[in-house]
Design an enzyme around this catalytic site. Structure first.
Site, PDB file in Angstrom:
ATOM      1  N   GLY A  15       6.247 -31.115 -33.588  1.00 14.89           N
ATOM      2  CA  GLY A  15       7.538 -31.526 -33.010  1.00 14.89           C
ATOM      3  C   GLY A  15       8.470 -32.062 -34.082  1.00 14.89           C
ATOM      4  CE  LYS A  16       6.623 -37.856 -37.394  1.00 14.73           C
ATOM      5  NZ  LYS A  16       5.879 -38.543 -38.462  1.00 14.73           N
ATOM      6  CG  ASP A  73       4.765 -44.604 -39.595  1.00 15.93           C
ATOM      7  OD1 ASP A  73       4.241 -43.727 -38.872  1.00 15.93           O
ATOM      8  OD2 ASP A  73       4.456 -45.801 -39.497  1.00 15.93           O
ATOM      9  CE1 TYR A 158       4.178 -43.218 -26.056  1.00 21.12           C
ATOM     10  CE2 TYR A 158       4.723 -42.727 -28.342  1.00 21.12           C
ATOM     11  CZ  TYR A 158       3.847 -43.213 -27.397  1.00 21.12           C
ATOM     12  OH  TYR A 158       2.619 -43.694 -27.803  1.00 21.12           O
TER      13      TYR A 158
HETATM   14  P1  ITT Z   1       2.421 -37.238 -39.123  1.00 20.22           P
HETATM   15  O1  ITT Z   1       1.929 -38.638 -39.491  1.00 20.22           O
HETATM   16  O2  ITT Z   1       1.474 -36.183 -39.594  1.00 20.22           O
HETATM   17  O3  ITT Z   1       3.841 -36.993 -39.518  1.00 20.22           O
HETATM   18  P2  ITT Z   1       2.272 -38.262 -36.425  1.00 20.22           P
HETATM   19  O4  ITT Z   1       2.558 -37.716 -35.071  1.00 20.22           O
HETATM   20  O5  ITT Z   1       0.939 -38.970 -36.611  1.00 20.22           O
HETATM   21  O6  ITT Z   1       2.415 -37.092 -37.507  1.00 20.22           O
HETATM   22  P3  ITT Z   1       3.592 -40.750 -36.896  1.00 20.22           P
HETATM   23  O7  ITT Z   1       2.408 -41.390 -37.499  1.00 20.22           O
HETATM   24  O8  ITT Z   1       4.941 -41.006 -37.502  1.00 20.22           O
HETATM   25  O9  ITT Z   1       3.456 -39.173 -36.851  1.00 20.22           O
HETATM   26  O10 ITT Z   1       3.602 -41.149 -35.349  1.00 20.22           O
HETATM   27  C1  ITT Z   1       4.746 -41.027 -34.649  1.00 20.22           C
HETATM   28  C2  ITT Z   1       4.440 -41.032 -33.170  1.00 20.22           C
HETATM   29  O11 ITT Z   1       5.522 -41.733 -32.531  1.00 20.22           O
HETATM   30  C3  ITT Z   1       4.466 -39.609 -32.638  1.00 20.22           C
HETATM   31  O12 ITT Z   1       3.178 -39.055 -32.564  1.00 20.22           O
HETATM   32  C4  ITT Z   1       5.121 -39.799 -31.264  1.00 20.22           C
HETATM   33  O13 ITT Z   1       4.132 -40.171 -30.328  1.00 20.22           O
HETATM   34  C5  ITT Z   1       6.055 -40.980 -31.482  1.00 20.22           C
HETATM   35  N1  ITT Z   1       7.400 -40.493 -31.899  1.00 20.22           N
HETATM   36  C6  ITT Z   1       7.978 -40.551 -33.132  1.00 20.22           C
HETATM   37  N2  ITT Z   1       9.172 -39.962 -33.138  1.00 20.22           N
HETATM   38  C7  ITT Z   1       9.368 -39.504 -31.886  1.00 20.22           C
HETATM   39  C8  ITT Z   1      10.394 -38.774 -31.280  1.00 20.22           C
HETATM   40  O14 ITT Z   1      11.456 -38.347 -31.954  1.00 20.22           O
HETATM   41  N3  ITT Z   1      10.260 -38.471 -29.999  1.00 20.22           N
HETATM   42  C9  ITT Z   1       9.186 -38.855 -29.302  1.00 20.22           C
HETATM   43  N4  ITT Z   1       8.142 -39.520 -29.786  1.00 20.22           N
HETATM   44  C10 ITT Z   1       8.231 -39.852 -31.099  1.00 20.22           C
END
Ligand code: ITT
Length: 198
Positions: A15-16, A73, A158
């Site tokens: 998604g990111k 993050d 979320y």
């Molecule tokens: P990477 O560390 O590999 O990038 P991750 O999903 O583990 O992937 P994070 O540690 O940054 O990334 O965790 C971010 C979490 O916060 C993500 O899994 C979502 O549940 C939530 N999140 C972050 N940005 C969001 C967004 O734009 N929309 C919805 N939820 C988001």
């Protein structure tokens, strides 16, 4: 025309990654995905702040890349829950849980909370690193209200609970380009673009 800046995005979150690709489109920047990301030693996000986790992640992956690396993050902060899920947003419902399970866990924790108690913000800290050194740090946030049931099928994480009040829609109900216009990640990334342009 100057040659584009090439950066590698260190993330396992599809998604990111889709959001970053859309954010870079049309700019003199070429975003690449980490080749064989899954086979690299992983970085444990054990810290209590977004900043430490983002810097740790960017530094770690920059040691495995010839190109500069961008890592973020990010997560959801709910003041009425003491800042949870915060830097633990990805692991809120346990390791390996799905987006739907995290959303359900959040809904459980919010049960009985109304009005201002459902206010939340998405936070994003992005770190640009090269060869084990931090080059620059960017951050931003966006405020919203958490609904009592998911709405919309777009976005990730979320997003279906996060009502962006100026539009009256959740981040899962709007196109990716529109989310990027207002989101924590989009606003922070535009600071990175301005930095690269300077
Ligand atoms: P990477 O560390 O590999 O990038 P991750 O999903 O583990 O992937 P994070 O540690 O940054 O990334 O965790 C971010 C979490 O916060 C993500 O899994 C979502 O549940 C939530 N999140 C972050 N940005 C969001 C967004 O734009 N929309 C919805 N939820 C988001």
């Amino acid at each position: 025309m100057p040659s584009p800046v090439r950066l590698v995005v260190a993330s396992s979150n599809p998604g990111k990654l889709r959001e970053y690709q859309a954010l870079a489109a049309g700019h003199p920047i070429e975003l690449q995905l980490f080749p064989e990301f899954d086979s690299l030693p992983s970085f444990e996000e054990i810290y209590l702040t977004f900043a430490e986790n983002a810097a740790g992640k960017a530094l770690h992956y920059s040691r495995h890349s010839a190109l500069p690396v961008i890592a973020d993050d990010s997560g959801l902060v709910v003041p009425a829950l003491g800042g949870a899920p915060g830097p633990k947003s990805a692991r809120y419902a346990g390791a390996g849980a799905s987006d739907a399970e995290r959303v359900n866990k959040l809904l459980e924790e919010l049960r009985g909370k109304s009005g201002e108690e459902r206010r939340a913000r998405f936070v994003c800290i992005q770190v640009l690193a090269q060869a084990g050194k931090v080059v620059a740090v960017f951050s931003d946030f966006v405020e919203g209200m958490l609904l009592d049931a998911p709405r919309g099928a777009g976005g990730f994480g979320y997003d279906p609970l996060f009502l962006y009040e100026p539009l009256g829609k959740t981040f899962a109900e709007i196109p990716r380009e529109q989310k990027n216009q207002f989101s924590h990640r989009g606003k922070s990334f535009r600071k990175l673009l301005a930095f690269l342009a300077s």
